[in-house]
Enzyme design. Structure first.
Site, PDB file in Angstrom:
ATOM      1  N   CYS A 167      -0.327  -1.375  -8.388  1.00 15.46           N
ATOM      2  CA  CYS A 167      -0.401  -2.288  -7.249  1.00 15.46           C
ATOM      3  C   CYS A 167      -1.547  -3.287  -7.425  1.00 15.46           C
ATOM      4  O   CYS A 167      -1.422  -4.228  -8.196  1.00 15.46           O
ATOM      5  CB  CYS A 167      -0.487  -1.493  -5.956  1.00 15.46           C
ATOM      6  SG  CYS A 167       0.153  -2.429  -4.557  1.00 15.46           S
ATOM      7  N   HIS A 192       4.065   1.815  -6.337  1.00 16.88           N
ATOM      8  CA  HIS A 192       3.223   3.006  -6.517  1.00 16.88           C
ATOM      9  C   HIS A 192       4.039   4.141  -7.139  1.00 16.88           C
ATOM     10  O   HIS A 192       4.648   4.924  -6.393  1.00 16.88           O
ATOM     11  CB  HIS A 192       2.680   3.474  -5.166  1.00 16.88           C
ATOM     12  CG  HIS A 192       1.660   2.556  -4.581  1.00 16.88           C
ATOM     13  ND1 HIS A 192       0.318   2.709  -4.805  1.00 16.88           N
ATOM     14  CD2 HIS A 192       1.790   1.457  -3.799  1.00 16.88           C
ATOM     15  CE1 HIS A 192      -0.354   1.750  -4.177  1.00 16.88           C
ATOM     16  NE2 HIS A 192       0.522   0.977  -3.560  1.00 16.88           N
ATOM     17  N   GLU A 204       2.996   6.827  -8.329  1.00 17.32           N
ATOM     18  CA  GLU A 204       2.394   8.156  -8.068  1.00 17.32           C
ATOM     19  C   GLU A 204       3.083   8.905  -6.924  1.00 17.32           C
ATOM     20  O   GLU A 204       3.092  10.129  -6.905  1.00 17.32           O
ATOM     21  CB  GLU A 204       0.895   8.026  -7.794  1.00 17.32           C
ATOM     22  CG  GLU A 204       0.475   7.387  -6.465  1.00 17.32           C
ATOM     23  CD  GLU A 204       0.378   5.862  -6.522  1.00 17.32           C
ATOM     24  OE1 GLU A 204       1.035   5.254  -7.397  1.00 17.32           O
ATOM     25  OE2 GLU A 204      -0.339   5.268  -5.686  1.00 17.32           O
TER      26      GLU A 204
HETATM   27  N1  GLN Z   1      -4.368  -5.647  -1.673  1.00 15.19           N
HETATM   28  C1  GLN Z   1      -3.193  -5.843  -2.446  1.00 15.19           C
HETATM   29  C2  GLN Z   1      -2.041  -6.366  -1.621  1.00 15.19           C
HETATM   30  O1  GLN Z   1      -2.022  -6.238  -0.425  1.00 15.19           O
HETATM   31  C3  GLN Z   1      -2.790  -4.560  -3.170  1.00 15.19           C
HETATM   32  C4  GLN Z   1      -2.393  -3.458  -2.257  1.00 15.19           C
HETATM   33  C5  GLN Z   1      -2.345  -2.113  -2.933  1.00 15.19           C
HETATM   34  O2  GLN Z   1      -2.916  -1.939  -4.006  1.00 15.19           O
HETATM   35  N2  GLN Z   1      -1.707  -1.134  -2.331  1.00 15.19           N
HETATM   36  O3  GLN Z   1      -1.107  -6.916  -2.140  1.00 15.19           O
END
Ligand code: GLN
Length: 538
Positions: free
Chosen positions: A382, A508, A510
């Protein structure tokens, strides 16, 4: 058809005894006996969900397939049972009151005074029953957050007290988790805190059918008997859970205590199936793995490892798959900013996890750079993908003004930017790109090699996206978008060639890793870490 069975789990004496792991482990035992289970957690706080809570207070926010931002215990439920949870699986006081107040405004209570009993308790009972109907499961295992005696959890306890009468005595079982401390001065384990906690539960009208005890060591027969007669429960339903440093060992402990047999006997059920050996194999494989790999996790919540719960677990799963122990090193990205790349030396792999806000960002970008140039296996998740892209564009495409508009709204090159729809959203809670989205993989890429299929579905939780305007430039410089969302025209996986493993995803992975089925990207990442380590040791 058998009537649906309910297992209610409460906790006493102190918090943090591991009710979530207990609930999840019971779920695993029942799944191994061939039953379907729905897991759920009732949280007494007033927030609607933990989505807007600070990780320091709440740990990781676990995202369900249908895009709910939930308590991290749901992650344990999914990992232990292998069954996905949903937005119905995490109920908070905030949600209950929100729903009741909405109904009141719509006039659904026909002029009655709206009260905790029956209106709030009815709403809670309804939520518990709905989960089982939706998934048509044999069991509902429902964990009640907090500790017996807390003011906040009273309506939940009252609701589950009423439920036994409604669904029938033999269709609902109360399990209470307590602590049996072993004070050095006393010379023997003490059952008094357990007795007191059961007494508090009785005052609310609930008599436990089983008591699970956390203690340093296995309970002796004498102590078991004492708990049995002082708390008035069968001796076979005093379950001893001695401390263990491997959470996946808890189902094994419970199995040895014959907890599943007792539950089935209580409900008058039978099962000839038992696939629990698969779980035992996983635990033995973990115990046997001797070699280690060191993975650096570069983030800003490094003093609170609960913030990276699912990542930690996914690394354990992929480690067992690759016959190694994964040693996690949490590295502060702000330290890297201050002191340079030194903290990254000697690692077998580097992971940059998700995150929000500007603090420590440059350190994360430095870690992405270092991993790319030094050919250290790298997994970006992410925010990790976003940092990997910024680092690539700055260093490889030579656009040094590259940044994300999350950190620099007037960046010269807005490599990561907010989507038009997101710009219009004012509320913070529940408004990100959340939950499962399809991702199409490109032939011949590392991602495709590990997934082994063309279309995958992965969970998201972010507001910002890789900006398509820079796609061509990045690809011309050798960057590879190995996964894309065709429908929304979004880049979901970024990797580079000529590197042992440099993969990052906007989603994600994970959240989808399980002990018995580790996530393909984590498998690839740890496999590369092992190769990297062996090479260094040659
Ligand atoms: N802050 C980033 C976004 O909002 C990544 C979010 C995250 O890593 N879950 O896109």
């Amino acid at each position: 058809m058998q009537k649906r069975k309910y297992i209610i789990i409460t906790g006493g004496v102190i918090s943090s005894l591991g009710k979530g792991i207990l609930a999840a482990s019971i779920g695993r035992l029942l799944v191994s006996r061939g039953f379907t289970v729905s897991m759920m957690k009732l949280d007494p706080y007033i927030n609607v969900d933990p989505g807007t809570m600070n990780p320091y207070q709440h740990g990781e926010v676990f995202v369900t397939e249908d895009g709910a931002e939930t308590d991290l215990d749901l992650g344990h439920y999914e990992r232990f049972t292998g069954i996905p949870t949903s937005r119905l699986s995490n109920v908070t006081t905030g949600q209950i009151y929100g729903a009741v107040i909405e109904k009141e405004r719509r006039g659904e209570y026909l002029g009655h005074t709206v009260q905790v009993i029956p209106h709030i308790t009815d709403e809670i009972k309804e939520r518990i029953k709905i989960v089982g109907d939706k998934h048509n499961s044999d069991f509902i295992i429902c964990e009640i957050g907090g500790t017996v005696g807390d003011i906040e959890s009273l309506p939940f306890l009252e609701a589950v007290r009423q439920m036994r009468n409604e669904v029938g005595r033999r269709n609902l079982m109360y399990i209470h988790l307590t602590l049996v401390p072993h004070p050095i001065t006393a010379g023997e384990p003490k059952t008094k805190p357990t007795q007191h906690s059961v007494k508090s539960l009785r005052e609310i009208g609930i008599s436990p059918d089983m008591i699970c005890t956390r203690s340093e060591r296995q309970l002796t027969e004498k102590i078991r008997k004492k708990i049995s007669w002082t708390c008035d429960i069968d001796i076979e339903s005093v379950i001893s859970i001695p401390d263990t440093d491997f959470i996946y060992n808890v189902p094994v402990i419970l199995k040895n205590e014959r907890l599943d047999d007792y539950i089935l006997k209580y409900f008058g059920m039978d099962s000839r199936v038992d696939t629990f050996d698969l779980w035992i194999d996983f635990v033995s494989k973990y115990n046997q793995s001797k070699n280690e790999v060191r993975v650096g996790i570069v983030g800003k919540y490094i003093d609170l490892i609960d913030s990276y719960m699912s990542i930690n677990e996914a690394l354990v799963h992929a480690g067992v798959y690759n016959n190694v122990r994964v040693i996690r090193r949490y590295i502060s990205s702000e330290e890297i900013e201050k002191r340079g790349e030194g903290a990254l030396l000697g690692l077998d792999a580097i992971l940059v996890p998700g995150g929000f806000g500007e603090r420590g960002i440059e350190g994360k970008i430095m870690a992405c750079n270092y991993a790319r140039k030094s050919k250290v296996p790298f997994l970006g998740i992410c925010l990790g993908l976003q940092c990997a892209l910024i680092s690539f564009v700055r260093e490889v495409c030579n656009l040094s003004g590259a940044n994300s508009t999350e950190f620099k709204p007037d960046a010269q090159y807005k490599i990561i930017d907010i989507m038009e729809e997101q710009k219009r959203i004012k509320n913070l809670g529940g408004t990100m790109r959340l939950g499962l989205y399809p991702c199409k993989l490109k032939d011949g890429t590392v991602a495709y090699r590990y997934y082994g299929k063309k279309i995958v579905y992965e969970r998201h939780r972010h507001r910002f996206e890789a900006n398509n305007e820079y796609k061509e430039i990045i690809e011309k410089s050798g960057g590879i978008f190995s996964g894309i969302n065709e429908e929304l025209d979004l880049m979901e996986i970024f990797e580079i060639g000529d590197h042992p493993f440099y993969v990052s995803s906007q989603f994600h992975p994970e959240f989808a890793s399980r002990p018995l089925t580790p996530h393909p990207l984590f498998i690839g990442f740890i496999e590369a870490a092992v190769t990297q380590k062996n090479k260094r040791n040659l």
